[in-house]
Design an enzyme around this catalytic site. Structure first.
Site, PDB file in Angstrom:
ATOM      1  N   LEU A   1      76.661  55.758  46.140  1.00  0.00           N
ATOM      2  CA  LEU A   1      75.860  54.971  47.081  1.00  0.00           C
ATOM      3  C   LEU A   1      75.718  55.762  48.379  1.00  0.00           C
ATOM      4  CD1 LEU A   1      77.350  51.396  46.531  1.00  0.00           C
ATOM      5  CD2 LEU A   1      75.929  52.799  45.009  1.00  0.00           C
TER       6      LEU A   1
ATOM      7  N   ALA B   1      72.681  55.262  50.595  1.00  0.00           N
ATOM      8  CA  ALA B   1      71.442  54.804  51.231  1.00  0.00           C
ATOM      9  C   ALA B   1      71.684  54.103  52.558  1.00  0.00           C
ATOM     10  CB  ALA B   1      70.695  53.870  50.283  1.00  0.00           C
TER      11      ALA B   1
ATOM     12  N   LYS C   1      74.812  58.950  57.812  1.00  0.00           N
ATOM     13  CA  LYS C   1      76.253  59.248  57.819  1.00  0.00           C
ATOM     14  C   LYS C   1      76.669  60.236  56.735  1.00  0.00           C
ATOM     15  CE  LYS C   1      79.127  56.184  56.228  1.00  0.00           C
ATOM     16  NZ  LYS C   1      79.938  54.952  56.179  1.00  0.00           N
TER      17      LYS C   1
ATOM     18  N   TYR D   1      72.991  99.303  69.462  1.00  0.00           N
ATOM     19  CA  TYR D   1      72.218  98.314  68.708  1.00  0.00           C
ATOM     20  C   TYR D   1      71.509  99.035  67.572  1.00  0.00           C
ATOM     21  CZ  TYR D   1      68.709  95.082  67.159  1.00  0.00           C
ATOM     22  OH  TYR D   1      67.933  94.290  66.354  1.00  0.00           O
TER      23      TYR D   1
ATOM     24  N   ARG E   1      77.895  53.074  62.574  1.00  0.00           N
ATOM     25  CA  ARG E   1      79.097  53.313  63.383  1.00  0.00           C
ATOM     26  C   ARG E   1      79.227  54.776  63.820  1.00  0.00           C
ATOM     27  NH1 ARG E   1      82.574  50.038  58.958  1.00  0.00           N
ATOM     28  NH2 ARG E   1      80.758  50.736  57.761  1.00  0.00           N
TER      29      ARG E   1
ATOM     30  N   TYR F   1      61.541  96.704  68.302  1.00  0.00           N
ATOM     31  CA  TYR F   1      60.583  95.654  68.642  1.00  0.00           C
ATOM     32  C   TYR F   1      59.637  96.158  69.711  1.00  0.00           C
ATOM     33  CZ  TYR F   1      59.067  90.899  69.905  1.00  0.00           C
ATOM     34  OH  TYR F   1      58.336  89.773  70.141  1.00  0.00           O
TER      35      TYR F   1
ATOM     36  N   GLY G   1      73.164  46.200  51.443  1.00  0.00           N
ATOM     37  CA  GLY G   1      74.572  46.108  51.049  1.00  0.00           C
ATOM     38  C   GLY G   1      74.893  46.868  49.766  1.00  0.00           C
TER      39      GLY G   1
ATOM     40  N   GLN H   1      66.808  52.737  47.158  1.00  0.00           N
ATOM     41  CA  GLN H   1      67.106  51.355  47.558  1.00  0.00           C
ATOM     42  C   GLN H   1      66.171  51.070  48.749  1.00  0.00           C
ATOM     43  OE1 GLN H   1      70.900  50.753  49.468  1.00  0.00           O
ATOM     44  NE2 GLN H   1      70.916  48.550  49.063  1.00  0.00           N
TER      45      GLN H   1
HETATM   46  C1  UD1 Z   1      83.122  49.528  51.867  1.00  0.00           C
HETATM   47  C2  UD1 Z   1      83.694  48.343  51.092  1.00  0.00           C
HETATM   48  C3  UD1 Z   1      85.088  48.057  51.574  1.00  0.00           C
HETATM   49  C4  UD1 Z   1      85.949  49.294  51.382  1.00  0.00           C
HETATM   50  C5  UD1 Z   1      85.326  50.511  52.038  1.00  0.00           C
HETATM   51  C6  UD1 Z   1      86.067  51.736  51.563  1.00  0.00           C
HETATM   52  C7  UD1 Z   1      81.823  46.895  50.509  1.00  0.00           C
HETATM   53  C8  UD1 Z   1      81.102  45.626  50.809  1.00  0.00           C
HETATM   54  N1  UD1 Z   1      82.851  47.186  51.301  1.00  0.00           N
HETATM   55  O1  UD1 Z   1      83.026  49.156  53.219  1.00  0.00           O
HETATM   56  O2  UD1 Z   1      85.664  46.976  50.858  1.00  0.00           O
HETATM   57  O3  UD1 Z   1      87.221  49.057  51.915  1.00  0.00           O
HETATM   58  O4  UD1 Z   1      83.960  50.664  51.669  1.00  0.00           O
HETATM   59  O5  UD1 Z   1      85.672  52.885  52.266  1.00  0.00           O
HETATM   60  O6  UD1 Z   1      81.470  47.564  49.570  1.00  0.00           O
HETATM   61  N2  UD1 Z   1      75.374  51.930  51.126  1.00  0.00           N
HETATM   62  C9  UD1 Z   1      74.171  51.911  50.457  1.00  0.00           C
HETATM   63  N3  UD1 Z   1      73.329  50.852  50.634  1.00  0.00           N
HETATM   64  C10 UD1 Z   1      73.647  49.806  51.425  1.00  0.00           C
HETATM   65  C11 UD1 Z   1      74.893  49.828  52.099  1.00  0.00           C
HETATM   66  C12 UD1 Z   1      75.742  50.886  51.923  1.00  0.00           C
HETATM   67  O7  UD1 Z   1      73.838  52.851  49.733  1.00  0.00           O
HETATM   68  O8  UD1 Z   1      72.821  48.890  51.513  1.00  0.00           O
HETATM   69  C13 UD1 Z   1      76.269  53.071  50.958  1.00  0.00           C
HETATM   70  C14 UD1 Z   1      76.557  53.799  52.255  1.00  0.00           C
HETATM   71  O9  UD1 Z   1      75.635  54.863  52.460  1.00  0.00           O
HETATM   72  C15 UD1 Z   1      77.977  54.307  52.058  1.00  0.00           C
HETATM   73  C16 UD1 Z   1      78.572  53.319  51.068  1.00  0.00           C
HETATM   74  O10 UD1 Z   1      77.511  52.593  50.513  1.00  0.00           O
HETATM   75  O11 UD1 Z   1      77.996  55.600  51.491  1.00  0.00           O
HETATM   76  C17 UD1 Z   1      79.590  52.373  51.716  1.00  0.00           C
HETATM   77  O12 UD1 Z   1      79.004  51.711  52.793  1.00  0.00           O
HETATM   78  P1  UD1 Z   1      79.821  51.450  54.133  1.00  0.00           P
HETATM   79  O13 UD1 Z   1      78.927  50.743  55.072  1.00  0.00           O
HETATM   80  O14 UD1 Z   1      80.472  52.676  54.578  1.00  0.00           O
HETATM   81  O15 UD1 Z   1      80.926  50.407  53.604  1.00  0.00           O
HETATM   82  P2  UD1 Z   1      82.279  50.027  54.333  1.00  0.00           P
HETATM   83  O16 UD1 Z   1      81.993  49.112  55.448  1.00  0.00           O
HETATM   84  O17 UD1 Z   1      83.072  51.236  54.618  1.00  0.00           O
HETATM   85 CA    CA Z   2      82.650  53.404  54.398  1.00  0.00          CA
END
Ligand code: UD1
Ligand code: CA
Length: 476
Positions: free
Chosen positions: A10, A12, A24, A365, A17, A386, A79, A74
């Site tokens: 994942l 996207a 990221k 150089y 933060r 040059y 999420g 996505q």
């Molecule tokens: C997530 C977990 C959390 C876990 C933590 C571990 C969920 C809801 N929470 O939280 O339980 O402890 O990781 O590191 O899964 N992403 C998408 N599409 C989206 C949202 C996110 O592709 O719509 C991808 C992000 O790019 C990232 C990954 O999913 O690579 C995780 O997303 P992030 O926002 O970092 O989740 P956490 O808040 O860290």
């Molecule tokens: Ca994370």
């Protein structure tokens, strides 16, 4: 891997933060975008089919994940649960899906392999890694009943104070049966305030239906996710330590690991000594028996055996056996040094090939040139490449001697065994075995100083009435 498994990375999300315009997962750890490190782990673990979930603007993320990745877009970052729903579009014939996030750069292939193999062997609906964290802030908490049986994953935002005190965290690495995903992903509900579908909710849903979820304890450091710049720096330090350790385990002496910066994938031969404050970056490959540093900055450099680099920068260059670089030299991209070449103090070489045994010892150089073997380039020589608009090449033959403060104005050729006298500006070809002098002949005006300024104060008796020449005749 024997059984058919697909993986979904994942990648996207926006990563708000990080407070960055860069997604990221593209932030780098040891010279590599985080998501490309995760992708590499899957390659090393032998997982053949990998789906990358990317955003509609995710071109750079696609490039970082690599062409051997199957992509799905996505449309909105709704999420991790929503992201997995899209990933499933590309999972055609795998019975199991490994779900992981693009922000866990320290993960190891062994961990992935054992999670997947354990899942296939034990046969639960879901297998997931968890870790005891000293500070689990930001992670989903692994909530269990008093007997220790898993109940659900609760995200930090939804945690009660008691749940927030739980130190066992979800690390976001799961292996799930495809059929389970098909059944439960549609049941996920959006959470306010942002309407996100949390993949982690699947655990509670599966357990409530009496299916089995297996948790596997992982090393907290290895599975740490990066959500902030602070965690990025921590991941960098840890991966760097691991890379330095890998070098030491393979027979490299690293005098000061704390000040040795090694990018992922750098190779170094045995019995090379890396001294303090050195950087080995981006695909650098160093041979055996080299002395690197102190203060070496190697970026995309290829060094053969027995090379020494002291307080110098080598970028995009190929350095042959037994060359010595520095102190205070700069090799720029496109430089090729053959065997036993010396590039010394304050010398810069760019896009040039220097033959065996050639020396550029000081303050020169050397740009856009082909220099033969056993040629000496004197202090202060400049290859004038040059003309204000275009770059031109200089060719110098074997065994030539380029004197101090020579300008070779390109395009120009200096033949084998030729001498160019110090201070010459060369604009025409110098044939082989010739001497070229292109400077004004020296003129000496005897006693000019005495006539102009009088005798030296400590020798007043001298000077009066002495001296030849016409007073004032050469008074510059
Ligand atoms: C997530 C977990 C959390 C876990 C933590 C571990 C969920 C809801 N929470 O939280 O339980 O402890 O990781 O590191 O899964 N992403 C998408 N599409 C989206 C949202 C996110 O592709 O719509 C991808 C992000 O790019 C990232 C990954 O999913 O690579 C995780 O997303 P992030 O926002 O970092 O989740 P956490 O808040 O860290
Ligand atoms: Ca994370």
């Amino acid at each position: 891997m024997v059984c058919k498994v697909s993986a979904a990375i994942l990648a996207a999300g926006m990563g708000q933060r990080m407070r960055s315009v860069l997604p990221k997962v593209l932030h780098q750890v040891c010279g590599r975008p985080m998501c490309s490190l995760v992708r590499e782990v899957l390659r090393d673990a032998g997982i053949a089919h990998v789906v990358g979930v990317v955003s509609p603007q995710g071109q750079a993320v696609r490039a970082a994940l690599g062409a051997d990745t199957d992509f799905v877009v996505q449309p909105q970052p709704l999420g991790t649960g929503d992201a997995v729903r899209y990933a499933l579009i590309r999972v055609v014939d795998s019975a199991h899906v490994l779900v992981l996030y693009g922000d866990t750069p320290l993960l190891r292939p062994e961990t992935v392999r054992s999670l997947v193999c354990g899942h296939i062997a034990a046969g639960p609906a879901v297998s997931m890694l968890t870790a005891e964290m000293d500070d689990p802030a930001g992670y989903g908490r692994v909530v269990r009943d008093p007997e220790g049986r898993l109940l659900e994953i609760v995200e930090q935002l939804q945690c009660t104070p008691q749940q927030a005190a739980i130190r066992e965290a979800n690390v976001g690495i799961y292996c799930v049966d495809r059929s389970v995903l098909d059944r439960y992903i549609p049941l996920l509900e959006a959470h306010p305030p942002q309407g996100e579908y949390l993949f982690t909710d699947i655990v509670g849903l599966v357990l409530r239906d009496g299916l089995d979820v297996r948790t596997v304890a992982a090393d907290a450091e290895e599975v740490a996710g990066v959500n902030s710049r602070h965690q990025l720096a921590e991941a960098e330090a840890k991966l760097r330590r691991r890379e330095v350790r890998r070098l030491m385990d393979s027979g490299v002496t690293v005098v000061d690991p704390a000040t040795t910066y090694v990018d992922r994938g750098v190779t170094v031969g045995t019995d090379t000594v890396v001294r303090p404050h050195s950087y080995l970056l981006r695909g650098t490959a160093v041979g055996s028996g080299c002395t690197i540093g102190p203060g070496a900055y190697l970026d995309g450099a290829t060094l053969a055996d027995g090379v020494s680099v002291i307080f110098s920068t080598v970028e995009g260059s190929c350095v042959g056996p037994d060359c010595t670089i520095g102190p205070y030299a700069h090799l720029r991209p496109g430089t090729v040094l053959e065997t036993a070449v010396k590039v010394g103090n304050f010398a810069e070489v760019k896009n040039s090939r220097l033959g065996v045994g050639t020396k550029v010892s000081h303050h020169s150089y050397v740009g856009d040139s082909d220099v033969g073997r056993d040629t000496n380039v004197g202090a202060g020589a400049v290859f004038v490449n040059y003309d204000g608009r275009d770059k031109h090449r200089t060719t110098v033959g074997d065994g030539a001697f380029i004197g101090c403060n020579v300008n070779l104005v390109a395009p120009v050729r200096v033949g084998d065994r030729s001498y160019v006298a110090a201070g010459s500006t060369i604009t025409d070809e110098v044939p082989a075995e010739s001497l070229a002098i292109a400077r004004q002949r020296q003129r000496v005006i005897l006693e000019w100083v005495r006539r102009r300024f009088g005798p030296a104060p400590d020798r007043p008796e001298e000077g009066r009435g002495h001296g030849g020449g016409e007073p004032g005749s050469d008074g510059f």
